[in-house]
Design an enzyme around this catalytic site. Structure first.
Site, PDB file in Angstrom:
ATOM      1  N   CYS A  97      19.636 -24.065  14.844  1.00  0.00           N
ATOM      2  CA  CYS A  97      20.677 -23.066  14.593  1.00  0.00           C
ATOM      3  C   CYS A  97      20.023 -21.696  14.335  1.00  0.00           C
ATOM      4  O   CYS A  97      19.027 -21.608  13.619  1.00  0.00           O
ATOM      5  CB  CYS A  97      21.491 -23.486  13.374  1.00  0.00           C
ATOM      6  N   GLU A 127      15.888 -29.827   6.897  1.00  0.00           N
ATOM      7  CA  GLU A 127      15.828 -28.357   7.023  1.00  0.00           C
ATOM      8  C   GLU A 127      14.804 -27.786   6.038  1.00  0.00           C
ATOM      9  O   GLU A 127      14.009 -26.909   6.383  1.00  0.00           O
ATOM     10  CB  GLU A 127      17.211 -27.735   6.758  1.00  0.00           C
ATOM     11  N   CYS A 191      24.209 -19.867   4.794  1.00  0.00           N
ATOM     12  CA  CYS A 191      24.830 -19.437   6.060  1.00  0.00           C
ATOM     13  C   CYS A 191      26.321 -19.135   5.872  1.00  0.00           C
ATOM     14  O   CYS A 191      26.955 -19.654   4.954  1.00  0.00           O
ATOM     15  CB  CYS A 191      24.614 -20.483   7.141  1.00  0.00           C
ATOM     16  N   ASN A 221      26.253 -30.626   2.613  1.00  0.00           N
ATOM     17  CA  ASN A 221      27.349 -29.691   2.348  1.00  0.00           C
ATOM     18  C   ASN A 221      28.641 -30.441   2.058  1.00  0.00           C
ATOM     19  O   ASN A 221      29.472 -29.975   1.295  1.00  0.00           O
ATOM     20  CB  ASN A 221      27.485 -28.665   3.484  1.00  0.00           C
TER      21      ASN A 221
END
Ligand code: SF4
Length: 307
Positions: A97, A127, A191, A221
């Site tokens: 991304c 990540e 983000c 998330n």
């Protein structure tokens, strides 16, 4: 019972792009997905059916895929890992991304400014592993309680892209308080889709008696959306699909909120919404709903159905 949807929820553009990319692959048998494309078992099972191989997330950085092509997931990898794969003659299909790339740039920028780098996030998350993979002077901080005095002149702080603002704020405050002699630089790498989902949840929670969060069990998330609700006294139930809804959860609810993590497919959200609309206020029975007692009645602030 009224069902109120969050204004922003579900798949983010980064995951959508990755899904579009795999949909366009002509010969899936030549491709190994480097970890989980998204933290969504339905998607991962679909990829396996099409012939994609998958390298277990925990083996990233150790094993080498056997196929000629490697698909890098939206979570990204470190440059050193990229070099290792390319050095082994593998070709990369890169769906990292752009907002994860931005976080990598921030980390490298802080390092080049001479900072000791702190990444706010979950230690084992792919990540985060990618973010610290190129940094010799860095560590991961999961909570404000972990923050210590680092004895550094300059401290640079950034975050896993899916961190909550509340977590980031609390860690930053702790870093500043416990390192009074250090210059602290912060780059906000949360983000936009994550923030929009959190803000939509903030607006939704005062309107509802309970919250359903759709998303993968391993999705950070998704978990954070549920934890946010719990922290504000709203019972939150995390599910992967409509079949995990439990009749006892909504017995005293006039309104239930619906949101979803960035790994939840549109069709799954719609399925859950339809199922909730069919739910009578007390003791409903809907085909496909589980009916066994999970010990997750209204007194519980948080439930992990099926866990
Ligand atoms: S959650 Fe944010 S950073 Fe991660 S893939 Fe989605 S848009 Fe990109």
């Amino acid at each position: 019972m009224e069902v109120i949807r969050a204004e922003a929820m579900g798949l983010c553009f980064g995951v959508r792009q990755a899904l579009e990319c795999v949909a366009a692959v002509g010969d899936p048998t030549a491709v190994t997905v480097y970890g989980e494309l998204v933290h969504n078992e339905t998607v991962n099972r679909g990829l396996a059916r099409r012939g994609f191989r998958r390298l277990d997330e925990q083996r990233r950085g150790q094993a080498l895929p056997e196929t000629p092509l490697v698909l890098i997931t939206a979570h990204g990898i470190s440059d050193s890992e990229r070099a290792r794969l390319c050095g082994a003659g593998l070709r990369l299909v890169d769906t990292t991304c752009p907002l994860v790339r931005r976080a990598h740039d921030a980390a490298l920028g802080l390092q080049s400014e001479g900072c000791y780098v702190l990444v706010i996030g979950r230690r084992g998350h792919v990540e985060v592993q990618g973010l610290i993979g190129d940094l010799p002077r860095a560590e991961v901080v999961e909570s404000a309680a972990e923050v210590r005095c680092y004895h550094q002149e300059k401290i640079g702080v950034l975050c896993q892209t899916t961190s909550s603002d509340a977590l980031v704020r609390s860690v930053l405050e702790a870093v500043t308080a416990r390192n009074p002699g250090s210059e602290v630089r912060f780059v906000d790498t949360v983000c936009r889709p994550t923030r929009e989902r959190q803000q939509a949840l903030d607006r939704l929670l005062p309107l509802v008696d309970a919250l359903v969060v759709v998303g993968g069990r391993n999705s950070r998330n998704t978990r954070e959306l549920a934890e946010s609700a719990r922290a504000r006294g709203v019972p939150a139930y995390r599910i992967e699909c409509a079949a995990e809804l439990h009749p006892g959860w909504f017995q005293d609810c006039r309104a239930v909120g619906l949101t979803a993590g960035t790994s939840a497919l549109d069709e799954t959200i719609e399925e859950v919404h339809r199922a909730l609309l069919q739910a009578p206020v007390a003791g409903f029975q809907v085909p496909g709903f589980r009916t066994e007692v999970l010990g997750t009645g209204p007194g519980n602030l948080y439930a992990e159905p099926g866990a």
